[in-house]
Scaffold this motif. Sequence first.
Motif, PDB file in Angstrom:
ATOM      1  N   ALA A 204       0.886  -0.931   0.105  1.00 47.33           N
ATOM      2  CA  ALA A 204       0.167  -0.038   0.106  1.00 47.33           C
ATOM      3  C   ALA A 204       0.809   1.099   0.039  1.00 47.33           C
ATOM      4  O   ALA A 204       1.874   1.322   0.521  1.00 47.33           O
ATOM      5  CB  ALA A 204      -0.840  -0.189   1.177  1.00 47.33           C
ATOM      6  N   PHE A 205       0.510   2.551  -0.621  1.00 48.85           N
ATOM      7  CA  PHE A 205       1.105   3.510  -0.770  1.00 48.85           C
ATOM      8  C   PHE A 205       0.461   4.540   0.181  1.00 48.85           C
ATOM      9  O   PHE A 205      -0.893   4.719  -0.032  1.00 48.85           O
ATOM     10  CB  PHE A 205       1.262   4.092  -2.269  1.00 48.85           C
ATOM     11  CG  PHE A 205       1.597   5.452  -1.966  1.00 48.85           C
ATOM     12  CD1 PHE A 205       2.958   5.659  -2.004  1.00 48.85           C
ATOM     13  CD2 PHE A 205       1.090   6.488  -2.711  1.00 48.85           C
ATOM     14  CE1 PHE A 205       3.741   6.933  -2.035  1.00 48.85           C
ATOM     15  CE2 PHE A 205       1.302   7.550  -2.826  1.00 48.85           C
ATOM     16  CZ  PHE A 205       2.798   7.801  -2.584  1.00 48.85           C
ATOM     17  N   LEU A 206       0.794   5.097   1.159  1.00 49.26           N
ATOM     18  CA  LEU A 206       0.262   5.880   2.114  1.00 49.26           C
ATOM     19  C   LEU A 206       0.853   7.441   2.089  1.00 49.26           C
ATOM     20  O   LEU A 206       2.057   7.779   1.926  1.00 49.26           O
ATOM     21  CB  LEU A 206       0.284   5.612   3.509  1.00 49.26           C
ATOM     22  CG  LEU A 206      -0.259   4.299   3.900  1.00 49.26           C
ATOM     23  CD1 LEU A 206       0.442   3.966   5.391  1.00 49.26           C
ATOM     24  CD2 LEU A 206      -1.533   4.174   3.565  1.00 49.26           C
ATOM     25  N   THR A 207      -0.084   8.438   2.242  1.00 54.53           N
ATOM     26  CA  THR A 207       0.627   9.816   2.465  1.00 54.53           C
ATOM     27  C   THR A 207      -0.228  10.372   3.494  1.00 54.53           C
ATOM     28  O   THR A 207      -1.436  10.376   3.474  1.00 54.53           O
ATOM     29  CB  THR A 207       0.328  10.589   1.307  1.00 54.53           C
ATOM     30  OG1 THR A 207       0.862  10.298   0.030  1.00 54.53           O
ATOM     31  CG2 THR A 207       0.778  12.135   1.461  1.00 54.53           C
ATOM     32  N   LEU A 208       0.455  10.611   4.667  1.00 55.60           N
ATOM     33  CA  LEU A 208       0.023  11.287   5.905  1.00 55.60           C
ATOM     34  C   LEU A 208       0.441  12.700   5.732  1.00 55.60           C
ATOM     35  O   LEU A 208       1.743  13.080   5.877  1.00 55.60           O
ATOM     36  CB  LEU A 208       0.685  10.615   7.103  1.00 55.60           C
ATOM     37  CG  LEU A 208       0.399   9.050   7.076  1.00 55.60           C
ATOM     38  CD1 LEU A 208       1.021   8.552   8.372  1.00 55.60           C
ATOM     39  CD2 LEU A 208      -1.034   8.755   7.124  1.00 55.60           C
ATOM     40  N   SER A 209      -0.564  13.583   6.029  1.00 52.37           N
ATOM     41  CA  SER A 209      -0.267  14.919   5.835  1.00 52.37           C
ATOM     42  C   SER A 209      -0.293  15.698   7.415  1.00 52.37           C
ATOM     43  O   SER A 209      -0.956  15.510   8.291  1.00 52.37           O
ATOM     44  CB  SER A 209      -1.145  15.820   5.249  1.00 52.37           C
ATOM     45  OG  SER A 209      -1.019  15.236   3.778  1.00 52.37           O
ATOM     46  N   ARG A 210       0.520  16.875   7.405  1.00 53.82           N
ATOM     47  CA  ARG A 210       0.542  17.765   8.679  1.00 53.82           C
ATOM     48  C   ARG A 210      -0.483  18.735   8.344  1.00 53.82           C
ATOM     49  O   ARG A 210      -0.944  19.019   7.281  1.00 53.82           O
ATOM     50  CB  ARG A 210       1.829  18.122   8.932  1.00 53.82           C
ATOM     51  CG  ARG A 210       2.918  17.035   9.462  1.00 53.82           C
ATOM     52  CD  ARG A 210       2.618  17.078  10.980  1.00 53.82           C
ATOM     53  NE  ARG A 210       2.351  18.554  11.301  1.00 53.82           N
ATOM     54  CZ  ARG A 210       1.114  18.858  11.872  1.00 53.82           C
ATOM     55  NH1 ARG A 210       0.173  17.939  11.940  1.00 53.82           N
ATOM     56  NH2 ARG A 210       0.860  20.034  12.396  1.00 53.82           N
ATOM     57  N   TYR A 211      -0.776  19.521   9.333  1.00 55.11           N
ATOM     58  CA  TYR A 211      -1.759  20.603   9.321  1.00 55.11           C
ATOM     59  C   TYR A 211      -0.647  21.772   8.588  1.00 55.11           C
ATOM     60  O   TYR A 211      -1.005  23.153   9.225  1.00 55.11           O
ATOM     61  CB  TYR A 211      -2.084  21.255  10.601  1.00 55.11           C
ATOM     62  CG  TYR A 211      -3.137  20.208  11.157  1.00 55.11           C
ATOM     63  CD1 TYR A 211      -4.589  20.289  10.908  1.00 55.11           C
ATOM     64  CD2 TYR A 211      -3.148  19.395  12.050  1.00 55.11           C
ATOM     65  CE1 TYR A 211      -5.637  19.642  11.127  1.00 55.11           C
ATOM     66  CE2 TYR A 211      -4.065  18.585  12.674  1.00 55.11           C
ATOM     67  CZ  TYR A 211      -5.352  18.615  12.200  1.00 55.11           C
ATOM     68  OH  TYR A 211      -6.367  18.161  12.888  1.00 55.11           O
ATOM     69  N   ARG A 212      -0.436  21.824   7.364  1.00 54.90           N
ATOM     70  CA  ARG A 212       0.248  22.686   6.646  1.00 54.90           C
ATOM     71  C   ARG A 212       1.416  23.264   7.311  1.00 54.90           C
ATOM     72  O   ARG A 212       1.767  24.467   6.917  1.00 54.90           O
ATOM     73  CB  ARG A 212      -0.815  23.570   6.152  1.00 54.90           C
ATOM     74  CG  ARG A 212      -2.017  23.155   5.476  1.00 54.90           C
ATOM     75  CD  ARG A 212      -1.569  23.313   3.692  1.00 54.90           C
ATOM     76  NE  ARG A 212      -2.672  22.593   3.216  1.00 54.90           N
ATOM     77  CZ  ARG A 212      -2.458  21.677   2.382  1.00 54.90           C
ATOM     78  NH1 ARG A 212      -1.377  21.353   2.069  1.00 54.90           N
ATOM     79  NH2 ARG A 212      -3.562  21.566   1.629  1.00 54.90           N
ATOM     80  N   LYS A 213       1.761  22.922   8.665  1.00 50.38           N
ATOM     81  CA  LYS A 213       2.867  23.318   9.252  1.00 50.38           C
ATOM     82  C   LYS A 213       3.988  22.574   8.804  1.00 50.38           C
ATOM     83  O   LYS A 213       3.833  21.369   8.902  1.00 50.38           O
ATOM     84  CB  LYS A 213       2.688  23.279  10.631  1.00 50.38           C
ATOM     85  CG  LYS A 213       1.505  24.162  11.116  1.00 50.38           C
ATOM     86  CD  LYS A 213       1.286  24.060  12.902  1.00 50.38           C
ATOM     87  CE  LYS A 213       0.179  24.884  13.127  1.00 50.38           C
ATOM     88  NZ  LYS A 213       0.305  25.744  14.245  1.00 50.38           N
TER      89      LYS A 213
ATOM     90  N   CYS B  44      -5.784  11.032   4.849  1.00 47.27           N
ATOM     91  CA  CYS B  44      -4.790  10.662   4.431  1.00 47.27           C
ATOM     92  C   CYS B  44      -4.872  10.029   3.085  1.00 47.27           C
ATOM     93  O   CYS B  44      -6.131  10.226   2.502  1.00 47.27           O
ATOM     94  CB  CYS B  44      -4.289   9.538   5.219  1.00 47.27           C
ATOM     95  SG  CYS B  44      -4.975   7.902   5.288  1.00 47.27           S
ATOM     96  N   PHE B  45      -4.118   9.935   2.148  1.00 50.01           N
ATOM     97  CA  PHE B  45      -4.241   9.328   0.907  1.00 50.01           C
ATOM     98  C   PHE B  45      -3.784   7.559   0.929  1.00 50.01           C
ATOM     99  O   PHE B  45      -2.541   7.546   1.433  1.00 50.01           O
ATOM    100  CB  PHE B  45      -3.543  10.026  -0.156  1.00 50.01           C
ATOM    101  CG  PHE B  45      -3.811   9.457  -1.413  1.00 50.01           C
ATOM    102  CD1 PHE B  45      -4.591   9.353  -2.245  1.00 50.01           C
ATOM    103  CD2 PHE B  45      -2.452   8.393  -1.758  1.00 50.01           C
ATOM    104  CE1 PHE B  45      -4.677   8.504  -3.510  1.00 50.01           C
ATOM    105  CE2 PHE B  45      -2.412   7.844  -3.121  1.00 50.01           C
ATOM    106  CZ  PHE B  45      -3.569   7.788  -3.890  1.00 50.01           C
ATOM    107  N   ALA B  46      -4.516   6.754   0.617  1.00 47.61           N
ATOM    108  CA  ALA B  46      -3.784   5.279   0.662  1.00 47.61           C
ATOM    109  C   ALA B  46      -4.410   4.528  -0.599  1.00 47.61           C
ATOM    110  O   ALA B  46      -5.508   4.821  -1.058  1.00 47.61           O
ATOM    111  CB  ALA B  46      -4.351   4.584   1.784  1.00 47.61           C
ATOM    112  N   CYS B  47      -3.441   3.754  -1.202  1.00 41.84           N
ATOM    113  CA  CYS B  47      -3.853   3.106  -2.429  1.00 41.84           C
ATOM    114  C   CYS B  47      -3.113   1.784  -2.480  1.00 41.84           C
ATOM    115  O   CYS B  47      -1.908   1.895  -1.863  1.00 41.84           O
ATOM    116  CB  CYS B  47      -3.687   3.885  -3.699  1.00 41.84           C
ATOM    117  SG  CYS B  47      -1.994   4.300  -4.070  1.00 41.84           S
TER     118      CYS B  47
END
Length: 116
Positions: free
Chosen positions: A1-10, A95-98
């Motif tokens: 799986a490919f994941l992107t975890l993001s911060r609150y633009r900080k 998050c984005f996951a695929c």
Amino acid sequence: AFLTLSRYRKKLLIQLGNDVKQLMHDIANRYYFRIVEIEVDKDHIHLLIHYEPKMSILEIVRLRKQMTTFHIWKQHETYLSKHFWKERTFWSDGCFACSIGNVSKETIQKYMQEQE
């Protein structure tokens, strides 16, 4: 799986990225999934993971977010309290996951490496 975890633009991962990467590896070792590739940007992290379908991707994301938030606050409370006054948060809600069934692992790894 490919994941992107993001911060609150900080752009907190500039300073905390190495600690977050280590926490991600610790979690993977504890819960029996493998990080194939991990890349940290200023405000998000990309993970390419291999896991057995004993856990859903939602459970894996939730586990990673909860555990890294707890431990990163434990390690960097003074620094983080300057950015978050009311709550002990670290990740944004989404998050984005695929899965990468139709794309090669090498293609995803190349994409991640080019994001730096």
